[in-house]
Design an enzyme around this catalytic site. Structure first.
Site, PDB file in Angstrom:
ATOM      1  N   CYS A 191       8.036  -3.460  -0.354  1.00  0.00           N
ATOM      2  CA  CYS A 191       8.425  -2.909   0.836  1.00  0.00           C
ATOM      3  C   CYS A 191       9.859  -2.903   1.022  1.00  0.00           C
ATOM      4  CB  CYS A 191       7.391  -3.591   1.946  1.00  0.00           C
ATOM      5  SG  CYS A 191       8.172  -3.377   3.464  1.00  0.00           S
TER       6      CYS A 191
ATOM      7  N   CYS B 217      10.883  -4.110   4.414  1.00  0.00           N
ATOM      8  CA  CYS B 217      11.065  -5.558   4.482  1.00  0.00           C
ATOM      9  C   CYS B 217      12.218  -6.095   3.777  1.00  0.00           C
ATOM     10  CB  CYS B 217       9.772  -6.016   3.539  1.00  0.00           C
ATOM     11  SG  CYS B 217       8.113  -5.398   4.370  1.00  0.00           S
TER      12      CYS B 217
END
Length: 106
Positions: free
Chosen positions: A29, A32
């Site tokens: 991600c 993230c």
């Protein structure tokens, strides 16, 4: 210091009188990965107010299901084992600092 949690360590980590910030994330991600340095900074500068933890949703799918994580990054704030607030997506440090201030003022 950011603590990496597993299903075995999760309950003990969130069951504190101190505010606990848990980042549900995954390595693939992009947002993230962008959030990682922000949380590292918060963990070192606001250690007196909040404990910062991370849960890799790919490795700990049971926890992701338990907390209905459908989008990452998802930061959930806990106190005494109870979820207080969720924050979705990447945000700048200032946004998280404001949330921490609001939740520790109560």
């Amino acid at each position: 210091m950011v603590k990496h949690l597993t299903k075995e360590t999760f309950h003990e980590a969130i069951n504190q009188d101190k505010l606990v910030m848990v980042d549900f994330w995954a390595e693939w991600c992009g947002p993230c990965r962008m959030l990682g340095p922000v949380l590292d900074d918060i963990a070192s500068t606001l250690a007196d107010k909040v404990s910062v933890c991370k849960v890799n949703t790919d490795l700990e799918q049971e926890l992701a299901v338990r907390y209905n994580i459908s989008s990452i990054p998802c930061v959930i704030y806990f106190r005494n084992g109870e979820p207080l607030r969720a924050s979705l997506g990447f945000k700048p440090k200032e946004n998280f600092v404001k949330e921490i201030e609001e939740l520790t003022a109560k």
